[in-house]
Design a protein around this motif. Structure first.
Motif, PDB file in Angstrom:
ATOM      1  N   VAL A 120       0.849  -1.189   0.000  1.00  0.00           N
ATOM      2  CA  VAL A 120       0.000   0.000   0.000  1.00  0.00           C
ATOM      3  C   VAL A 120       0.884   1.238   0.000  1.00  0.00           C
ATOM      4  CG1 VAL A 120      -1.814   1.266   1.251  1.00  0.00           C
ATOM      5  CG2 VAL A 120      -1.762  -1.234   1.327  1.00  0.00           C
ATOM      6  N   LEU A 152      -5.982   0.264  -5.910  1.00  0.00           N
ATOM      7  CA  LEU A 152      -4.793   1.026  -5.507  1.00  0.00           C
ATOM      8  C   LEU A 152      -3.534   0.468  -6.158  1.00  0.00           C
ATOM      9  CD1 LEU A 152      -5.506   1.469  -1.681  1.00  0.00           C
ATOM     10  CD2 LEU A 152      -5.495   3.287  -3.406  1.00  0.00           C
TER      11      LEU A 152
ATOM     12  N   TYR B 321      -0.435   3.679   6.790  1.00  0.00           N
ATOM     13  CA  TYR B 321      -1.560   3.473   5.874  1.00  0.00           C
ATOM     14  C   TYR B 321      -2.645   2.586   6.475  1.00  0.00           C
ATOM     15  CZ  TYR B 321       1.011   5.392   1.900  1.00  0.00           C
ATOM     16  OH  TYR B 321       1.676   6.225   1.049  1.00  0.00           O
ATOM     17  N   VAL B 322      -3.879   2.849   6.062  1.00  0.00           N
ATOM     18  CA  VAL B 322      -4.920   1.824   6.176  1.00  0.00           C
ATOM     19  C   VAL B 322      -4.611   0.759   5.122  1.00  0.00           C
ATOM     20  CG1 VAL B 322      -7.370   1.311   5.874  1.00  0.00           C
ATOM     21  CG2 VAL B 322      -6.659   3.458   6.974  1.00  0.00           C
ATOM     22  N   HIS B 323      -4.458  -0.492   5.574  1.00  0.00           N
ATOM     23  CA  HIS B 323      -4.205  -1.593   4.643  1.00  0.00           C
ATOM     24  C   HIS B 323      -5.495  -2.284   4.228  1.00  0.00           C
ATOM     25  CE1 HIS B 323       0.307  -2.676   4.897  1.00  0.00           C
ATOM     26  NE2 HIS B 323       0.144  -1.387   5.011  1.00  0.00           N
ATOM     27  N   GLY B 391      -5.446   2.704   1.761  1.00  0.00           N
ATOM     28  CA  GLY B 391      -4.701   3.782   1.127  1.00  0.00           C
ATOM     29  C   GLY B 391      -4.808   5.104   1.865  1.00  0.00           C
TER      30      GLY B 391
END
Lengths: 428, 428
Positions: A120, A152, B321-323, B391
């Protein structure tokens, strides 16, 4: 334990190194420095070479007997020398958790990396894409667990083209757990989308079964087996539907249930050409508490593990001084959270010695218990009749390798007399 | 924030550094790298320059108003640049916990070190003795808390003579606590012995009051005040008996009760020529949980602290990040035990941003809570209506500086828009 990394200076940056000593890693191996003779500026973390060699061979034999491959999780040690030992003993690759790990492994010269995580972030994707673009031999894998994550990745790869499709595995997960699709129909839709993508290709199905914790063994094993069966069924569907590129992989990753993974995926492999990848990170170092209990269970459960004879040995100890015995039943030792992990349980006081040229470690009774860690101190309850005095040495066993390893830039390799015969570096 | 340490290469060893970026620390300061525009390989730890400057000046004013000196505990940050900032802002010296710290501080160019610990072990004593022998300007202090410890120090110094007497302070302690004499008569006997020793000299009396934890404030403060009064009484006795060498020191060390220390020792200073030394390590970085609560109490308790206006600011955040959002109320973020401490409490999710050139952080409601950390993952409970998606970026506040700092070899200094304007190194 050769590595491609250039040697780094050994100096004040390294905990435990004697100030009066100067040299490089090769000099250190031959200097005859003794823990028990106080040659080091303790505290210091030591790895028993005999245990490392035993454990590495144990896993080599386990994977050979089960027809599996292993990409040991490198996050445990982040050590180029230990990675080189694992690769020399047959590891298929090294597992990473972060793009930062991938970057370190590449500096170590690792050619095949399994990133057991989503990839990410703009700079993270661009870095991996650049490595793939510039090194056609670089073999890289990562996970996806949502359509959003595929969006993404595709956008990142479009912005920074690697020149080939990125190899991904679909991750399955458990309700209330970590990452991974909860719904297998959504996972199938993601597999179909990946198979049709110009940016990514589907190489396998994966989960981290170690997320199942805190249950009784029977309930835990049933939950893990159900997850592994979901992986097999999805892998079979994707194989039979032609969604995979190349030899399809089934992979799962913990350090305590790899016998269940090998058995379940091994059975599926009799029907279809699956490549079965284990990812244990902790087998090489092992410990004196958490994985000790779990691997004792594994050896009791697995006939193949039992057939290997002696199980895994704890390789890592941290040695420190008694600083004070301010009350008859209280000892304060010179190591703390900065030297040894306590995320699973407190360290175990294994042995002690009165230092000197002829010192030999003596066992400590279980009544010597670490009851608290500060940043740089350990508090022990001890029996009133304990022999420990300020200046004595205590060797502590660890409860979980990952959170002790990351507290040392260098660990001393020792023989069974605790004389330094080598060293390994870490890069956390 | 100048330091005497030669610059080190910035490369793959540094977490967060963009792979495509090359340069040294000065280049990094001017490169305009933006956290919110995803220029870094997140996760990354950032220090807000505005908070560092505010906190450093806050302590400078507090010590000036209370007539105290400070030797900040360097174990918190182990950072040559931050030590230089603290020394430039008037710190009297830097406090160390281990001989390894002393060795690092010497490499940083620190001339006065207060080792708030016993100095134990052949190689450790020999190292300090050698530094004293070769640098007549090196001003070093350490603690003793038993006759046995004095025996060990004298033997070590006899074997490795420093050419002058080692400056020691007597440490007092509390029952069931850490180090330090429990019995004041034993402490007096030790003071008399030290005063007569050819190897050591008595420079003061000391304790670590931060060992008192887990009590209600009233009970805690009473226990701490009693300990501080014991220090004063022993200091008065040793002063009146002529046992001290030089200006006698009274010192105590935590980051949450230094107002009590300043007040109690300040009162004693009106009667006798005591030098009062504080040793807070955490004021410069502060946090979003543990010391936040304790310093809120301190500001409510201390008129001098209240007179300084705005209190300490949290300087440190970790961005990740948010995964994945595998369930509507579960977010998995890309940071873990390897990036942020949880020894006191779990991290606090402070803010989020959808990345981009114009991104600005938005607050996250308290319903976004970190409920578990794995080595490289954080599990958050979030409201079903949360905006977070893979993201997106989350900024996490810390619960205790010491156990987050040690997870980073470099921390990025940022402005309030989270653009990198500098960096500091750490050497744990």
């Amino acid at each position: 334990m050769a590595t491609k990394l250039p040697p780094e200076p050994l100096d004040w940056r390294i905990k435990g190194l004697p100030a009066a000593w100067h040299g490089d890693a090769a000099d250190l191996a031959g200097a005859g420095l003794s823990v028990l003779n106080e040659d080091l500026m303790l505290p210091a973390a030591v790895l028993r070479r005999s245990a490392l060699q035993h454990n590495s061979r144990w896993m080599q034999r386990f994977t050979a007997l089960t027809g599996t491959q292993i990409a040991p999780h490198g996050k445990t040690t982040m050590s180029p020398e230990l990675f080189a030992m694992q690769m020399a003993d047959g590891a298929w690759g090294i597992t990473a958790a972060t793009a930062g790990h991938v970057r370190a492994y590449r500096a170590f010269g690792i050619g095949r990396i399994f990133m057991a995580n989503q990839l990410v972030g703009r700079a993270n994707i661009a870095y991996v894409a650049g490595e793939l673009r510039t090194d056609p031999d670089f073999d890289f894998y990562c996970l996806v667990d949502s359509m959003h994550a595929i969006d993404l990745l595709e956008a990142g790869l479009a912005a920074s083209p690697p020149g080939r499709r990125l190899q991904v595995l679909i991750e399955l997960g458990l309700s209330s757990g970590r990452t991974g699709f909860r719904d297998d129909a959504e996972a199938v839709a993601a597999a179909e989308r990946i198979a049709a993508s110009p940016y990514v290709c589907l190489r396998g199905i994966e989960a981290f079964e170690g997320v199942v914790q805190g249950l009784e063994p029977t309930e835990r094993d049933a939950k893990v087996d159900a997850l592994l069966q979901r992986i097999v069924r999805l892998g079979e569907h994707c194989h039979d539907s032609g969604l995979f590129t190349g030899e399809p992989m089934l992979s799962a990753g913990g350090s305590s249930l790899f016998d269940r993974v090998a058995e379940t995926f091994g059975a599926a492999r009799k029907e279809r050409p699956f490549f079965v990848l284990l990812r244990s990170g902790c087998y090489l170092i092992h410990d004196s508490h958490f994985y000790k209990q779990l691997i004792d269970q594994l050896e009791a459960r697995s006939p193949i593990a039992a057939s290997l004879g002696e199980g895994l040995r704890p390789a890592l100890e941290v040695w420190a001084y008694v600083h004070s015995r301010p009350e008859p039943t209280r000892v304060i030792a010179g190591l703390g959270k900065r030297d040894i992990g306590e995320d699973v349980a407190r360290p175990t006081a294994l042995a002690w010695a009165h230092p000197g040229a002829d010192a030999a470690p003596l066992p400590l009774s279980e009544a010597h218990r670490v009851v608290r860690l500060d940043d740089q101190h350990a508090y022990l309850d001890v029996p009133a009749e304990s022999s420990l005095q300020p200046g004595d040495l205590i060797g502590f066993g660890i409860s979980h390798p990952c959170t002790t390893f990351d507290k040392w830039k260098l660990l001393y390799i020792v023989d069974d007399a605790l004389v330094v015969t080598g060293s390994i570096r870490t890069y956390f």
